[in-house]
Design an enzyme around this catalytic site. Structure first.
Site, PDB file in Angstrom:
ATOM      1  N   HIS A  65       0.814  -1.221   0.000  1.00  0.00           N
ATOM      2  CA  HIS A  65       0.000   0.000   0.000  1.00  0.00           C
ATOM      3  C   HIS A  65       0.852   1.278   0.000  1.00  0.00           C
ATOM      4  O   HIS A  65       0.315   2.373  -0.031  1.00  0.00           O
ATOM      5  CB  HIS A  65      -0.934   0.024   1.226  1.00  0.00           C
ATOM      6  CG  HIS A  65      -1.940  -1.086   1.238  1.00  0.00           C
ATOM      7  ND1 HIS A  65      -2.796  -1.328   0.187  1.00  0.00           N
ATOM      8  CD2 HIS A  65      -2.231  -2.039   2.175  1.00  0.00           C
ATOM      9  CE1 HIS A  65      -3.572  -2.373   0.474  1.00  0.00           C
ATOM     10  NE2 HIS A  65      -3.239  -2.820   1.669  1.00  0.00           N
ATOM     11  N   ASP A  86      -2.808 -10.538  -2.167  1.00  0.00           N
ATOM     12  CA  ASP A  86      -3.376 -10.034  -0.912  1.00  0.00           C
ATOM     13  C   ASP A  86      -4.860  -9.714  -1.153  1.00  0.00           C
ATOM     14  O   ASP A  86      -5.259  -9.384  -2.265  1.00  0.00           O
ATOM     15  CB  ASP A  86      -2.623  -8.761  -0.504  1.00  0.00           C
ATOM     16  CG  ASP A  86      -2.978  -8.266   0.886  1.00  0.00           C
ATOM     17  OD1 ASP A  86      -2.199  -8.529   1.814  1.00  0.00           O
ATOM     18  OD2 ASP A  86      -4.035  -7.617   1.041  1.00  0.00           O
ATOM     19  N   HIS A  88      -6.479  -7.222  -0.302  1.00  0.00           N
ATOM     20  CA  HIS A  88      -6.659  -5.795  -0.579  1.00  0.00           C
ATOM     21  C   HIS A  88      -5.854  -5.404  -1.806  1.00  0.00           C
ATOM     22  O   HIS A  88      -4.725  -5.881  -1.984  1.00  0.00           O
ATOM     23  CB  HIS A  88      -6.206  -4.974   0.631  1.00  0.00           C
ATOM     24  CG  HIS A  88      -6.870  -5.367   1.906  1.00  0.00           C
ATOM     25  ND1 HIS A  88      -6.231  -6.107   2.875  1.00  0.00           N
ATOM     26  CD2 HIS A  88      -8.139  -5.179   2.338  1.00  0.00           C
ATOM     27  CE1 HIS A  88      -7.078  -6.333   3.887  1.00  0.00           C
ATOM     28  NE2 HIS A  88      -8.244  -5.792   3.572  1.00  0.00           N
ATOM     29  N   ASP A 142      -4.606 -12.704   3.731  1.00  0.00           N
ATOM     30  CA  ASP A 142      -5.854 -12.197   4.304  1.00  0.00           C
ATOM     31  C   ASP A 142      -7.052 -12.438   3.391  1.00  0.00           C
ATOM     32  O   ASP A 142      -8.151 -11.947   3.640  1.00  0.00           O
ATOM     33  CB  ASP A 142      -5.733 -10.713   4.691  1.00  0.00           C
ATOM     34  CG  ASP A 142      -5.019  -9.868   3.655  1.00  0.00           C
ATOM     35  OD1 ASP A 142      -4.774 -10.368   2.541  1.00  0.00           O
ATOM     36  OD2 ASP A 142      -4.727  -8.694   3.956  1.00  0.00           O
TER      37      ASP A 142
HETATM   38 ZN   LIG Z   1      -4.289  -6.994   2.909  1.00  0.00          ZN
END
Ligand SMILES: [Zn+2]
Length: 354
Positions: free
Chosen positions: A173, A208, A210, A297
């Site tokens: 991120h 991931d 996200h 995740d």
């Molecule tokens: Zn994540």
């Protein structure tokens, strides 16, 4: 490696560095109306190491410190200078003690003229996009995480077939000038840039749950690294503002960014279709090296997608099908039992098919 009589799994090199412990936040933050304890904590790496130890066949090594030039492949000089000095400047400006956590409380209004204030509280808002804290040891921990990723890429340049970087804090991120989502330096992008600089056609596969918004931003206009991300629909999931299928890159990077957003609760049948499409894109790119942004995740316990059990071994097997030199870089995974079980599952799934 295998024979008719026995199967011996290859040993995978793992880069890990004890300095990750220097970033171990404790202050709760408000998420969705609830005060929650921090999720990205030092214990995460311990849990991965427990899992690797239990699975066996991993060769743990400590990396040399990453060169600043490798960080500058991904981040700006002024951002690195900010990150390195932020906590000590904040302490001087606020009189806070060494153990206190520096968090942004104000940000520039979009669309307004941006003069560059020099106060550290303003800079915390300029260089971050959520409520992540900077601690006195955050810079050193982020450098340790980036060092693991850079060393893993270096090992692959040197001929290793697959290497795992136990990077924490995570990185995908983090953009060239932004920290957020628990990420400060983009370890995945640093590894990919190192491979690309060695002349290898390089792709990133981000699994991931996200979207890898920082990684997408790093390579958006570059074109030297293909990026593919399979993740929960950003309309309703963090990081919200990027990660849709129509975001494909610009300039020299046009056509080199691929997003595969999935509906909340997507399980293996839907997930494997998107993963297969991402892998096909990487094949068509004729990639010569791969970096996997390895978040686990996607496990159902995290409430975005709904993978579980053997699905993580299947991810590793699917990635092995590309038959590419591969760097795995640790990204997310937080809930109880997930990291220690599902990270080794991906890596051993990969090795068993390699
Ligand atoms: Zn994540």
């Amino acid at each position: 490696m295998s024979t008719d009589d026995e199967e011996v799994r290859q040993v995978m090199i793992v880069f890990t560095h004890p300095d990750h412990r220097l970033h171990d936040p404790t202050e709760p933050h408000r998420f969705g109306g609830t005060m929650l304890p921090p999720a990205e904590i030092a214990e995460r790496a311990d849990r991965v190491l427990q899992g690797l130890d239990h699975a066996g066949g991993f060769d743990l090594r400590r990396p040399p410190q990453v060169e600043r030039d490798s960080l500058l492949d991904v981040h700006t000089d002024r951002y690195l200078t900010f990150l390195e000095s932020a906590h000590s400047r904040w302490r001087v400006a606020t009189g806070s003690p060494e153990h206190a956590e520096a968090v942004a409380y104000i940000r520039p209004v979009p669309g307004t003229p941006l003069t560059r204030p020099t106060h550290i509280d303003a800079e915390l808002g300029i260089y971050s996009n959520d409520v992540d804290p900077i601690l006195s040891g955050t810079w050193q921990a982020a450098i340790a995480a980036a060092s693991c990723a850079a060393a893993a890429a270096e090992a692959v340049v040197g001929g290793e077939r697959s290497v795992y970087s136990l990077s924490r804090p995570p990185g995908h991120h983090a953009a060239p000038e932004v920290f957020g989502g628990y990420c400060f330096l983009n370890n995945t992008a640093i590894a990919a840039s190192r491979l690309a600089r060695a002349g290898m056609r390089t792709a990133i596969l981000d699994v991931d749950t996200h979207h890898g918004n920082g990684t997408q931003t790093v390579f958006w206009e570059r074109g030297d690294v293909l990026t593919a991300s399979v993740h929960g629909d950003p309309t309703v999931h963090f990081p919200f503002f990027l990660g849709h299928a129509d975001e494909t890159g610009a300039g020299p990077g046009a056509g080199a960014n691929h997003n595969y957003p999935l509906a909340t609760g997507t399980a293996w049948s839907g997930y494997s279709e998107a993963l297969g499409a991402a892998l096909d894109t990487i094949r068509r790119h004729k990639a010569e090296a791969l970096v996997v942004a390895l978040g686990v995740d996607t496990h159902v316990a995290h409430g975005v997608l709904a993978l579980e059990g053997n699905d993580f071994g299947r991810i590793g097997e699917s990635v092995a099908g590309l038959d590419l030199p591969t760097v795995f870089v640790q990204e997310g995974g937080y809930e109880a039992g997930v990291l220690e079980r599902d990270v080794p599952a991906v890596l051993t799934g990969f090795l068993d098919r390699s």
